[in-house]
Design an enzyme around this catalytic site. Structure first.
Site, PDB file in Angstrom:
ATOM      1  N   TYR A  25      35.398   5.588 -20.646  1.00 47.20           N
ATOM      2  CA  TYR A  25      35.209   4.560 -19.622  1.00 47.20           C
ATOM      3  C   TYR A  25      36.009   3.340 -20.050  1.00 47.20           C
ATOM      4  O   TYR A  25      35.773   2.800 -21.138  1.00 47.20           O
ATOM      5  CB  TYR A  25      33.716   4.191 -19.512  1.00 47.20           C
ATOM      6  CG  TYR A  25      32.823   5.422 -19.530  1.00 47.20           C
ATOM      7  CD1 TYR A  25      32.495   6.091 -18.353  1.00 47.20           C
ATOM      8  CD2 TYR A  25      32.345   5.942 -20.749  1.00 47.20           C
ATOM      9  CE1 TYR A  25      31.715   7.234 -18.379  1.00 47.20           C
ATOM     10  CE2 TYR A  25      31.564   7.089 -20.782  1.00 47.20           C
ATOM     11  CZ  TYR A  25      31.256   7.730 -19.596  1.00 47.20           C
ATOM     12  OH  TYR A  25      30.487   8.868 -19.632  1.00 47.20           O
ATOM     13  N   GLU A  32      30.217  16.930 -17.394  1.00 55.36           N
ATOM     14  CA  GLU A  32      28.944  17.360 -18.017  1.00 55.36           C
ATOM     15  C   GLU A  32      28.578  18.758 -17.549  1.00 55.36           C
ATOM     16  O   GLU A  32      28.508  19.029 -16.347  1.00 55.36           O
ATOM     17  CB  GLU A  32      27.829  16.397 -17.618  1.00 55.36           C
ATOM     18  CG  GLU A  32      26.450  16.818 -18.124  1.00 55.36           C
ATOM     19  CD  GLU A  32      25.385  15.763 -17.839  1.00 55.36           C
ATOM     20  OE1 GLU A  32      25.493  15.050 -16.824  1.00 55.36           O
ATOM     21  OE2 GLU A  32      24.435  15.676 -18.639  1.00 55.36           O
ATOM     22  N   HIS A  61      28.252   6.728 -25.680  1.00 56.96           N
ATOM     23  CA  HIS A  61      26.977   7.462 -25.587  1.00 56.96           C
ATOM     24  C   HIS A  61      27.076   8.789 -26.321  1.00 56.96           C
ATOM     25  O   HIS A  61      28.166   9.226 -26.716  1.00 56.96           O
ATOM     26  CB  HIS A  61      26.572   7.674 -24.119  1.00 56.96           C
ATOM     27  CG  HIS A  61      27.580   8.443 -23.291  1.00 56.96           C
ATOM     28  ND1 HIS A  61      27.719   9.805 -23.360  1.00 56.96           N
ATOM     29  CD2 HIS A  61      28.486   8.028 -22.359  1.00 56.96           C
ATOM     30  CE1 HIS A  61      28.658  10.202 -22.508  1.00 56.96           C
ATOM     31  NE2 HIS A  61      29.152   9.131 -21.895  1.00 56.96           N
ATOM     32  N   HIS A 101      21.973  16.264 -24.781  1.00 55.67           N
ATOM     33  CA  HIS A 101      20.514  16.136 -24.810  1.00 55.67           C
ATOM     34  C   HIS A 101      19.936  17.458 -24.349  1.00 55.67           C
ATOM     35  O   HIS A 101      20.622  18.263 -23.704  1.00 55.67           O
ATOM     36  CB  HIS A 101      20.039  14.959 -23.941  1.00 55.67           C
ATOM     37  CG  HIS A 101      20.509  14.969 -22.515  1.00 55.67           C
ATOM     38  ND1 HIS A 101      19.929  15.754 -21.546  1.00 55.67           N
ATOM     39  CD2 HIS A 101      21.517  14.310 -21.884  1.00 55.67           C
ATOM     40  CE1 HIS A 101      20.548  15.543 -20.377  1.00 55.67           C
ATOM     41  NE2 HIS A 101      21.530  14.691 -20.559  1.00 55.67           N
ATOM     42  N   GLU A 128      28.434  16.424 -22.521  1.00 54.63           N
ATOM     43  CA  GLU A 128      28.902  15.460 -21.523  1.00 54.63           C
ATOM     44  C   GLU A 128      29.656  14.284 -22.131  1.00 54.63           C
ATOM     45  O   GLU A 128      29.213  13.140 -22.087  1.00 54.63           O
ATOM     46  CB  GLU A 128      27.722  14.931 -20.717  1.00 54.63           C
ATOM     47  CG  GLU A 128      26.553  14.384 -21.532  1.00 54.63           C
ATOM     48  CD  GLU A 128      25.493  13.739 -20.635  1.00 54.63           C
ATOM     49  OE1 GLU A 128      25.877  12.909 -19.786  1.00 54.63           O
ATOM     50  OE2 GLU A 128      24.309  14.052 -20.796  1.00 54.63           O
ATOM     51  N   HIS A 151      25.034   4.518 -16.091  1.00 56.02           N
ATOM     52  CA  HIS A 151      23.903   4.958 -15.256  1.00 56.02           C
ATOM     53  C   HIS A 151      23.860   4.193 -13.936  1.00 56.02           C
ATOM     54  O   HIS A 151      22.789   3.837 -13.441  1.00 56.02           O
ATOM     55  CB  HIS A 151      22.573   4.804 -16.013  1.00 56.02           C
ATOM     56  CG  HIS A 151      22.294   5.944 -16.936  1.00 56.02           C
ATOM     57  ND1 HIS A 151      21.181   6.003 -17.738  1.00 56.02           N
ATOM     58  CD2 HIS A 151      22.979   7.082 -17.185  1.00 56.02           C
ATOM     59  CE1 HIS A 151      21.204   7.125 -18.447  1.00 56.02           C
ATOM     60  NE2 HIS A 151      22.288   7.788 -18.128  1.00 56.02           N
ATOM     61  N   HIS A 203      16.114  14.347 -19.805  1.00 53.84           N
ATOM     62  CA  HIS A 203      16.267  14.205 -21.254  1.00 53.84           C
ATOM     63  C   HIS A 203      15.013  14.827 -21.857  1.00 53.84           C
ATOM     64  O   HIS A 203      14.022  14.153 -22.106  1.00 53.84           O
ATOM     65  CB  HIS A 203      16.424  12.734 -21.648  1.00 53.84           C
ATOM     66  CG  HIS A 203      17.656  12.097 -21.060  1.00 53.84           C
ATOM     67  ND1 HIS A 203      17.860  10.744 -21.000  1.00 53.84           N
ATOM     68  CD2 HIS A 203      18.767  12.648 -20.506  1.00 53.84           C
ATOM     69  CE1 HIS A 203      19.034  10.500 -20.415  1.00 53.84           C
ATOM     70  NE2 HIS A 203      19.594  11.630 -20.114  1.00 53.84           N
ATOM     71  N   ASP A 232       0.817  -1.219   0.000  1.00 56.42           N
ATOM     72  CA  ASP A 232       0.000   0.000   0.000  1.00 56.42           C
ATOM     73  C   ASP A 232       0.850   1.268   0.000  1.00 56.42           C
ATOM     74  O   ASP A 232       0.393   2.337   0.396  1.00 56.42           O
ATOM     75  CB  ASP A 232      -0.967   0.002   1.196  1.00 56.42           C
ATOM     76  CG  ASP A 232      -0.226  -0.107   2.525  1.00 56.42           C
ATOM     77  OD1 ASP A 232       1.005  -0.333   2.503  1.00 56.42           O
ATOM     78  OD2 ASP A 232      -0.880   0.040   3.566  1.00 56.42           O
TER      79      ASP A 232
HETATM   80  N1  GLY Z   1      22.452  12.393 -16.233  1.00 55.87           N
HETATM   81  C1  GLY Z   1      22.211  11.170 -16.853  1.00 55.87           C
HETATM   82  C2  GLY Z   1      22.096  11.268 -18.316  1.00 55.87           C
HETATM   83  O1  GLY Z   1      22.149  12.320 -18.890  1.00 55.87           O
HETATM   84  O2  GLY Z   1      21.882  10.248 -18.976  1.00 55.87           O
HETATM   85 MN    MN Z   2      23.049  14.178 -19.054  1.00 60.48          MN
END
Ligand code: GLY
Ligand code: MN
Length: 477
Positions: free
Chosen positions: A420, A439, A388, A392, A416, A288, A399, A78
């Site tokens: 890695y 970023e 990546h 964005h 950003e 992430h 996003h 709940d």
């Molecule tokens: N801050 C996480 C991303 O931009 O994907």
């Molecule tokens: Mn981001």
């Protein structure tokens, strides 16, 4: 009684204040108004009305646009997750409760003896529910506070005589059908969707155009939105600075998260715009990562990717910092490549440039440098270490929607880039477990890009200097 006391107090004050005391009087009157005890810098009703007007201008003749609120999400048994409004619904209304439907008509239409170009149906006041969950606006509150001329309770939607066949276009956003039916509530989201589908069963429903119109509107920010974004970003930068001062080996990732989120709330942000990413050591290479349960170690890098949400608008700022306060020689090399790539990306944030130009500029730097270091043999191989995009849109969503066309003034985008290198990567092991992302949130202007997150240091010298400063938040020292 309380009311009488307030009236008496006002009367005494008005009498005893001369004209030059007017500011104090206003202050006092403000204190008596309970609303001023809550956040007072939400977007005004006029903002949301203008946004509905802007959408109406984009809509084709003889059309209606239909919006639903976000569902309430169940966490377990709940207990529900904290409610968060659908950003499109919020943008157009300012309404922050569930179980509502908004109809925007291109032209005025006559419906059940009223003439209007918009209607909203919202959850009703309910003394019992409000005892548990807090105040609701109800239809009257929506009229008064959000300045809708016609607002009704949600269960009335089933009964209105609205024939969707009269429209040449019924514009909707995709409905995911991933919510529950509250069988006791004939005005809940489930019922609203069901009744909408019944009423529009033979109508010309378009699920594509409205997504595009909303992206077109939201990708460019109004001045009030930029102000809120600035606040969200300032709060986030301050938190990153405080984390740099406090960080030390032996802390846990969740303790670093706690420091950031303390400063978010201390400075007035209502939530995080997304789960905080606090990845140290091997976790710095997980894009992430947000379980945040590891102890950070001497020699680790910490990727700290966070955003405070302020009045609905979220920041998104990443800083990478050495846990022990000093970058190792290998970490320095990788960090400075990412910084060089980011600077190249930010430079490309010019009105008229393609949306992907910042990414392409950043990627070129990373490919060139990784090949020079023999970490990658080819530009294609280098991309495995930067898997990546660079940018964005940023706004009500981290996003945010947009059309990914040429950059335009008053858009806010992130830049950003990252590198890695997880353990086991096909390169010298001295590079393993180095993950770096930097970023920043960039406002596109008619001239040079404005870095809205420049108050959080980015260079190695600045970060190492700041990390020497004392902090009240050391948990180990
Ligand atoms: N801050 C996480 C991303 O931009 O994907
Ligand atoms: Mn981001």
């Amino acid at each position: 009684m309380k009311f009488l006391f307030s009236v008496l107090l006002i009367a005494i004050c008005v009498n005893s204040f001369s004209q030059k005391d007017e500011p104090q009087l206003n202050q006092l009157l403000k204190l008596i108004n309970k609303d001023t005890l809550y956040d007072d810098d939400l977007l005004p009703a006029s903002f949301h009305r203008e946004r509905r007007e802007a959408l109406r201008k984009l809509m084709p003749d003889k059309s209606v646009a239909v919006f639903f609120t976000n569902p309430v999400r169940n966490r377990s048994n709940d207990v529900d997750f904290e409610y968060h409004q659908d950003p499109n619904f919020y943008y157009l209304t300012g309404y922050r409760e569930p179980n509502a439907i908004l109809l925007i008509f291109k032209e005025n239409i006559e419906i059940d003896s009223i003439e209007t170009n918009e209607l909203i149906f919202v959850q009703p006041r309910n003394a019992k529910r409000e005892t548990w969950d807090g105040k609701r606006l109800g239809a009257d509150g929506v009229k008064e506070k959000l300045e809708f001329k016609y607002a009704y309770i949600n269960s009335a939607f089933a009964d209105i005589t609205l024939d969707f066949n009269q429209f040449e276009h019924v514009l909707i956003l995709p409905i995911e059908d991933d919510f529950r039916d509250d069988k006791n509530d004939r005005g809940d989201l489930y019922s609203l969707v069901k009744h909408f589908r019944n009423k529009s069963a033979n109508a010309k429903v378009d699920k594509r155009k409205l997504t595009e119109y909303m992206a077109l509107l939201r990708q460019t920010k109004q001045p009030e939105e930029i102000e809120l974004l600035r606040k969200a970003i300032q709060i986030t930068c301050k938190a990153q600075v405080e984390l740099m001062k406090a960080l030390e080996p032996g802390m846990t990732e969740y303790q670093t998260e706690a420091i950031l989120e303390y400063f978010f709330k201390r400075d007035g942000a209502e939530h995080c715009g997304f789960p905080s990413i606090q990845g140290a050591g091997e976790n710095s290479c997980v894009l992430h990562y947000n379980t945040n349960r590891r102890k950070v170690q001497d020699g680790d890098l910490l990727v700290s990717d966070v955003g405070a949400e302020y009045r609905g608008y979220t920041a998104d700022v990443t800083r990478t910092m050495p846990v022990n306060g000093k970058f190792s020689p290998e970490q320095k090399i990788i960090y400075n490549i990412v910084l060089e790539a980011q600077n190249a990306g930010i430079k490309a944030c010019k009105a008229g440039n393609k949306f992907w130009d910042p990414h392409n500029e950043a990627l070129k730097v990373i490919q060139k440098r990784l090949i020079e270091l023999k970490i990658a043999k080819t530009p294609f191989e280098a991309m495995q270490y930067f898997p990546h995009g660079t940018s964005h849109y940023l706004g009500l969503d981290v996003h945010d929607p947009g059309l990914y066309g040429p950059l335009m003034p008053n858009q806010v985008i992130t830049v950003e880039p990252g590198i890695y290198i997880p353990e086991g990567s096909p390169c010298d092991p001295k590079w393993w477990n180095i993950g770096v992302r930097i970023e920043d949130d960039i406002l596109i202007t008619t001239g040079e890009p404005e870095n809205l997150s420049s108050s959080a240091p980015r260079t190695i010298e600045e970060i190492e200097k700041l990390m020497k400063e004392p902090s009240l938040f050391n948990v180990i020292k």
